[in-house]
Design an enzyme around this catalytic site. Structure first.
Site, PDB file in Angstrom:
ATOM      1  N   LEU A 134     -10.356 -21.953  33.194  1.00 49.56           N
ATOM      2  CA  LEU A 134      -9.785 -22.454  31.943  1.00 49.56           C
ATOM      3  C   LEU A 134      -9.800 -21.412  30.829  1.00 49.56           C
ATOM      4  CD1 LEU A 134     -11.410 -26.006  31.974  1.00 49.56           C
ATOM      5  CD2 LEU A 134      -9.183 -25.299  32.866  1.00 49.56           C
ATOM      6  N   HIS A 135      -8.824 -21.529  29.965  1.00 50.51           N
ATOM      7  CA  HIS A 135      -8.733 -20.671  28.778  1.00 50.51           C
ATOM      8  C   HIS A 135      -8.304 -21.546  27.599  1.00 50.51           C
ATOM      9  CE1 HIS A 135      -4.458 -20.933  29.508  1.00 50.51           C
ATOM     10  NE2 HIS A 135      -4.604 -20.393  30.715  1.00 50.51           N
ATOM     11  N   GLU A 136      -8.086 -20.906  26.467  1.00 45.13           N
ATOM     12  CA  GLU A 136      -7.782 -21.666  25.245  1.00 45.13           C
ATOM     13  C   GLU A 136      -6.487 -22.473  25.369  1.00 45.13           C
ATOM     14  OE1 GLU A 136      -9.164 -22.571  22.376  1.00 45.13           O
ATOM     15  OE2 GLU A 136     -11.027 -21.693  23.099  1.00 45.13           O
ATOM     16  N   HIS A 186      -5.539 -24.203  28.032  1.00 45.26           N
ATOM     17  CA  HIS A 186      -5.969 -25.481  28.610  1.00 45.26           C
ATOM     18  C   HIS A 186      -6.748 -26.299  27.576  1.00 45.26           C
ATOM     19  CE1 HIS A 186      -5.997 -22.814  32.354  1.00 45.26           C
ATOM     20  NE2 HIS A 186      -5.151 -23.757  32.686  1.00 45.26           N
ATOM     21  N   GLY A 200       1.631 -27.815  29.177  1.00 44.44           N
ATOM     22  CA  GLY A 200       1.886 -26.709  28.261  1.00 44.44           C
ATOM     23  C   GLY A 200       3.339 -26.264  28.280  1.00 44.44           C
ATOM     24  N   MET A 250      -1.476 -16.916  27.068  1.00 41.75           N
ATOM     25  CA  MET A 250      -2.693 -17.031  27.880  1.00 41.75           C
ATOM     26  C   MET A 250      -2.341 -17.581  29.251  1.00 41.75           C
ATOM     27  SD  MET A 250      -5.708 -18.179  25.414  1.00 41.75           S
ATOM     28  CE  MET A 250      -6.068 -17.250  23.924  1.00 41.75           C
TER      29      MET A 250
HETATM   30  P1  AMP Z   1      -2.544 -24.112  35.145  1.00 42.59           P
HETATM   31  O1  AMP Z   1      -4.035 -24.235  35.242  1.00 42.59           O
HETATM   32  O2  AMP Z   1      -2.071 -22.720  34.941  1.00 42.59           O
HETATM   33  O3  AMP Z   1      -1.824 -24.855  36.245  1.00 42.59           O
HETATM   34  O4  AMP Z   1      -2.132 -24.861  33.810  1.00 42.59           O
HETATM   35  C1  AMP Z   1      -2.510 -26.181  33.552  1.00 42.59           C
HETATM   36  C2  AMP Z   1      -1.790 -26.675  32.315  1.00 42.59           C
HETATM   37  O5  AMP Z   1      -2.109 -25.836  31.219  1.00 42.59           O
HETATM   38  C3  AMP Z   1      -0.265 -26.640  32.469  1.00 42.59           C
HETATM   39  O6  AMP Z   1       0.288 -27.777  31.823  1.00 42.59           O
HETATM   40  C4  AMP Z   1       0.114 -25.383  31.744  1.00 42.59           C
HETATM   41  O7  AMP Z   1       1.426 -25.405  31.226  1.00 42.59           O
HETATM   42  C5  AMP Z   1      -0.910 -25.374  30.625  1.00 42.59           C
HETATM   43  N1  AMP Z   1      -1.088 -24.024  30.110  1.00 42.59           N
HETATM   44  C6  AMP Z   1      -1.354 -22.905  30.820  1.00 42.59           C
HETATM   45  N2  AMP Z   1      -1.389 -21.831  30.006  1.00 42.59           N
HETATM   46  C7  AMP Z   1      -1.119 -22.287  28.759  1.00 42.59           C
HETATM   47  C8  AMP Z   1      -1.001 -21.671  27.484  1.00 42.59           C
HETATM   48  N3  AMP Z   1      -1.159 -20.364  27.304  1.00 42.59           N
HETATM   49  N4  AMP Z   1      -0.729 -22.456  26.422  1.00 42.59           N
HETATM   50  C9  AMP Z   1      -0.547 -23.788  26.576  1.00 42.59           C
HETATM   51  N5  AMP Z   1      -0.644 -24.435  27.746  1.00 42.59           N
HETATM   52  C10 AMP Z   1      -0.925 -23.689  28.828  1.00 42.59           C
END
Ligand code: AMP
Length: 320
Positions: A59-61, A63, A173, A210
């Protein structure tokens, strides 16, 4: 006293009706569950509305911004952490995708999450698994064209998450703009009774969106990776200066990317933000998006123009 244990804060809220529980950092009763029966029984104890944030962990900011939004809008928050094999192609980075559940849990505890579902793959896809969800047109261009089967995997896991959590709202996101469009379509087509909430892209201080995958970038590549954001800015500037030809706006992004020797462009697109069909002219609504390889790392990014307003995301720690 009837000898039963004292009510938790959550139970008190339930007895009092559908009260939206205020954020309380001293309360730390986040439940970690692995199986679907455990998930269901935990969810049955939570107040409503329930907000779901699906993730692949590390996770990052970006998420955490989704979690905070869910926390602000819902009485309970669930997060899933699952690196979904069904959305990775055979040549993709499933095996090396970064994972650190302990770190993720610590971050989520600090964000007042109620339940985290972290299943193993065999729980989600048992050996005789046979059912997939395939969204058609909106899943075909862009990411769908270069990652065959990707959105079939995404739609399938998200449908399963919607069934398992039964959330009133689900948070995604803008960073993954096509994913949000595909899920919106799926939720509508399959009559999932929930609201899809799309949150702004969270960016590093220099503009890089991110992503869990940013960890793959070597220092020189990390510096080069800012070219995606800058190329989007170049298209935005061209639009602001009156350019309305979608092909010329794509050209502005292509030229900018071509000037960075470490960047290999997979696609640039100026498309309708809902149908994802490429545009000839840009008026009030458009999705400007791209996929670019920096070294071995594949990055995506986008800006959205909606009703004449630019949605470019937020720089973490800065008010734009
Ligand atoms: P992931 O873990 O990459 O599958 O992402 C999980 C959720 O977090 C998805 O809805 C992504 O679109 C969202 N997400 C990933 N990176 C970002 C970001 N930089 N800003 C906003 N939402 C994000």
């Amino acid at each position: 006293m009837d000898g039963s244990p004292p009510l938790t804060r959550r139970e008190k809220n339930r007895k009092g009706g559908p009260v939206v529980r205020p954020y309380d950092p001293t309360e730390n009763d986040m439940k970690l569950v692995h199986t679907i029966p455990d998930l269901r029984s935990t969810i049955s104890t939570l107040p409503r509305p329930l907000g779901l944030v699906p993730t692949m962990g590390f996770l990052h900011e970006g998420h955490l911004a989704l979690v905070r939004r869910a926390r602000a809008e819902c009485a309970a928050v669930g997060v899933s952490i699952f690196v979904n094999p069904a959305q990775f192609g055979p040549q993709e980075d499933l095996a090396r995708y970064p994972r650190d559940l302990d770190r993720d849990l610590r971050l989520l505890e600090g964000s007042a999450v109620d339940v985290v579902w972290a299943p193993v793959a065999a729980e989600v896809y048992p050996p005789d698994y046979q059912t997939y969800v395939s969204v058609e047109e909106v899943a075909q261009p862009l990411e769908g064209a270069v990652r065959p089967g990707h959105f079939r995997g995404v739609a399938t896991i998200v449908a399963k998450l919607f069934n398992a959590f039964t959330p009133e709202r689900a948070y995604f996101g803008q960073k993954d703009a096509q994913q949000a469009a595909v899920i919106r379509q799926m939720a509508r087509d399959l009559n999932f009774p929930l609201e899809i909430v799309v949150c702004p892209t969270v960016r590093e201080i220099d503009g890089l969106a991110m992503s869990s995958r940013n960890i793959y970038l070597l220092p020189e590549e990390r510096r080069a990776a800012i070219v995606l954001y800058r190329a989007l800015r170049a298209a935005q500037t061209a639009y602001t200066n009156g350019q309305r030809s979608a092909e010329d706006l794509r050209g502005a992004m292509r030229d900018y990317l071509a000037a960075e020797p470490r960047a290999q462009t997979e696609y640039v697109s100026v498309a309708d933000p809902d149908t994802l069909k490429e545009l000839d002219r840009v008026d009030r609504n458009a999705l400007f998006s791209m996929a670019v390889r920096i070294g071995k790392t594949r990055l995506i990014d986008n800006f959205v123009l909606r009703d004449g307003i630019w949605l470019t995301g937020v720089i973490f720690g800065k008010v734009e």
